[in-house]
Design an enzyme around this catalytic site. Structure first.
Site, PDB file in Angstrom:
ATOM      1  CD  GLU A  43      -3.068  -0.347   0.025  1.00 37.23           C
ATOM      2  OE1 GLU A  43      -3.127   0.011  -1.165  1.00 37.23           O
ATOM      3  OE2 GLU A  43      -3.613  -1.373   0.458  1.00 37.23           O
ATOM      4  CB  THR A  45       4.473   0.341  -2.619  1.00 39.25           C
ATOM      5  OG1 THR A  45       3.316  -0.438  -2.938  1.00 39.25           O
ATOM      6  CG2 THR A  45       4.893   0.061  -1.199  1.00 39.25           C
ATOM      7  N   GLY A 131     -17.017   5.248  -3.261  1.00 35.29           N
ATOM      8  CA  GLY A 131     -16.381   5.952  -2.136  1.00 35.29           C
ATOM      9  C   GLY A 131     -15.897   5.029  -1.033  1.00 35.29           C
ATOM     10  N   GLY A 133     -13.233   2.888  -1.484  1.00 37.59           N
ATOM     11  CA  GLY A 133     -11.846   2.477  -1.695  1.00 37.59           C
ATOM     12  C   GLY A 133     -11.720   1.187  -2.478  1.00 37.59           C
ATOM     13  CB  SER A 135     -10.656   1.001  -7.654  1.00 36.23           C
ATOM     14  OG  SER A 135      -9.493   1.349  -7.004  1.00 36.23           O
ATOM     15  CD  GLU A 169      -8.367   8.835 -10.492  1.00 34.65           C
ATOM     16  OE1 GLU A 169      -8.881   7.933 -11.177  1.00 34.65           O
ATOM     17  OE2 GLU A 169      -8.599   9.000  -9.282  1.00 34.65           O
ATOM     18  CG  ASP A 181      -6.461   2.086  -7.708  1.00 37.88           C
ATOM     19  OD1 ASP A 181      -5.819   1.249  -7.038  1.00 37.88           O
ATOM     20  OD2 ASP A 181      -6.819   3.188  -7.255  1.00 37.88           O
ATOM     21  CE1 TYR A 230      -2.827   7.644  -2.985  1.00 32.73           C
ATOM     22  CE2 TYR A 230      -2.149   9.387  -4.490  1.00 32.73           C
ATOM     23  CZ  TYR A 230      -2.260   8.041  -4.180  1.00 32.73           C
ATOM     24  OH  TYR A 230      -1.786   7.103  -5.071  1.00 32.73           O
TER      25      TYR A 230
HETATM   26  C1  GLA Z   1      -5.244   4.730  -4.213  1.00 31.62           C
HETATM   27  C2  GLA Z   1      -4.477   5.081  -5.481  1.00 31.62           C
HETATM   28  C3  GLA Z   1      -3.470   3.989  -5.831  1.00 31.62           C
HETATM   29  C4  GLA Z   1      -2.588   3.644  -4.639  1.00 31.62           C
HETATM   30  C5  GLA Z   1      -3.437   3.413  -3.379  1.00 31.62           C
HETATM   31  C6  GLA Z   1      -2.591   3.244  -2.143  1.00 31.62           C
HETATM   32  O1  GLA Z   1      -6.043   3.602  -4.445  1.00 31.62           O
HETATM   33  O2  GLA Z   1      -5.365   5.265  -6.545  1.00 31.62           O
HETATM   34  O3  GLA Z   1      -2.698   4.395  -6.927  1.00 31.62           O
HETATM   35  O4  GLA Z   1      -1.632   4.631  -4.425  1.00 31.62           O
HETATM   36  O5  GLA Z   1      -4.338   4.475  -3.154  1.00 31.62           O
HETATM   37  O6  GLA Z   1      -1.838   2.084  -2.214  1.00 31.62           O
END
Ligand code: GLA
Length: 389
Positions: A43, A45, A131, A133, A135, A169, A181, A230
């Site tokens: 995560e 990374t 919303g 997480g 994706s 994005e 993602d 972020y």
């Molecule tokens: C979000 C971002 C990804 C990644 C994660 C954290 O999902 O879209 O690119 O950085 O957070 O691992």
């Protein structure tokens, strides 16, 4: 495909076809399904050129489309009961229908790369929670890209498609996400996770271990703060890499980090420690899976959570409560927050025979701790984006 996945997709297709006919007065010529995703380990990374291990899951965004002869793109988002349209000749943001900026951004990115697009009418529907997480927005992007690609007969491979969606994005929507993602949604494989090298953009298939269930627990705490925090984390990582004199934190081994961490201020040191150790954990986790050592894999998931909580500081009370409830259960191998953080979901690897009981117990204990009612999904690792026949 298992029957539940198929039933879920069939229901989405039926809704999309019916809405398409109601909206546009004809049937769609193409249905494109893009899955959501969950990250097993690795995560924060990806934007450090590092390693991630995500899987696509059996929840989808579905696009029903038909080509147009002009350059108009009309969108009907069923789940928002909202419409938006734009011309491919002049793609602007829509502040009122901000959901449509993902589709707009993808059209913009494809055209910026020199691809000639045909207009289209589209209905969008999905069962990826929004919303949370998982994706859903990247799924919209990748589905939109494949729809344009197919209608306009463009040859774009999965990695390039992911990069174009990431560009949409980053540059059109304005979120500086990494590649994970869009990549996994583009290239996911049934019953597998993908070990992605976010520097060279290659991947290796890693089977989800037999006898284990992949369980996603949604805290139902919607992600606040995520965009600003972020971007701050990204800057902190860039600062760390600059001080250590490397192109990206990927280039720092745990040994080098230990020798040089004294050069970093406290916050930068914590952020860097997370990324350096998380990269090492991903590689060890994949080795463990290959050797059939699911217990070790689970320990690494747990260590990842602790590092995200204490060093990277992207967890929150609800995520911690869900993970702690999971850690108390029988049959759990590992549990951690997944995705960007600040709310959203946890990912859990659980022995199959304990999965149902795990789901019930974790939900009860989480509600007792937080007063919130969670959503628990026993997932299957799915194929990436595809045209449905
Ligand atoms: C979000 C971002 C990804 C990644 C994660 C954290 O999902 O879209 O690119 O950085 O957070 O691992």
């Amino acid at each position: 495909m298992n029957s539940e996945t198929q039933a879920g997709l069939d229901a989405l297709c039926a809704r999309a076809r019916e809405a398409f006919q109601r909206t546009y007065g004809l049937l769609p010529t193409l249905l494109v399904a893009a899955p959501g995703r969950v990250n097993l380990i690795g995560e924060h990374t990806d934007y450090n050129d590092g390693f991630v291990l995500p899987a696509a899951i059996d929840r989808h965004v579905l696009l029903a489309v038909a080509p147009r002869r002009d350059h108009l793109v009309r969108l009907h988002a069923l789940d928002f009961a909202a419409y938006s349209q734009f011309s491919l000749d002049n793609i602007e943001h829509d502040a009122k229908a901000s959901w449509s900026n993902y589709e707009r951004g993808v059209a913009w990115a494809l055209q910026s790369a020199g691809y000639a697009l045909a207009g289209m009418d589209a209905v969008i529907v999905g069962d990826v929670p929004i919303g949370s997480g998982l994706s859903s927005s990247a799924a919209v992007e990748v589905a939109t890209a494949l729809a344009f690609q197919t209608l306009s007969s463009l040859e774009i491979d999965g990695v390039r498609r992911a990069l174009l969606c990431q560009k949409a994005e980053n540059e059109f929507v304005g979120m500086r996400c990494g590649i994970m993602d869009q990549y996994i949604i583009s290239l996911g494989r049934r019953d597998h996770a993908l070990l992605i090298d976010c520097r060279n953009l290659g991947y290796e298939l890693v089977p989800i271990p037999q006898g284990c269930s992949l369980i996603v627990c949604d805290t139902n705490k919607r992600r606040g703060l995520v965009d600003s925090e972020y971007n701050t984390r990204r800057q902190e990582c860039e600062r760390g890499a600059a001080i250590l004199g490397v192109p990206a934190l990927r280039d720092v081994s745990p040994e080098v980090f230990r020798a040089r961490e004294g050069e970093l201020d406290e916050v930068t040191r914590k952020r860097c420690r997370h990324v350096v150790m998380e990269n090492a954990r991903v590689l060890e986790a994949v080795r463990a899976l290959r050797e059939g050592d699911v217990a070790r894999f689970g320990e690494l998931m747990n260590a990842s959570h602790i590092s995200l909580r204490d060093d990277y500081e992207v967890s929150c009370a609800e995520l911690d409560a869900m993970v702690e409830a999971a850690w108390r259960q029988e049959g759990v191998l590992g549990a951690r927050m997944t995705g960007a953080g600040f709310g959203g979901c946890t990912v859990n690897l659980v022995r199959q025979e304990a999965a149902d009981r795990f789901a019930v117990r974790v939900a009860q204990e989480y509600t007792r701790a937080t007063g919130l009612v969670p959503e628990i999904y026993i997932c299957r690792a799915e194929e990436g984006v595809r045209v449905l026949s």
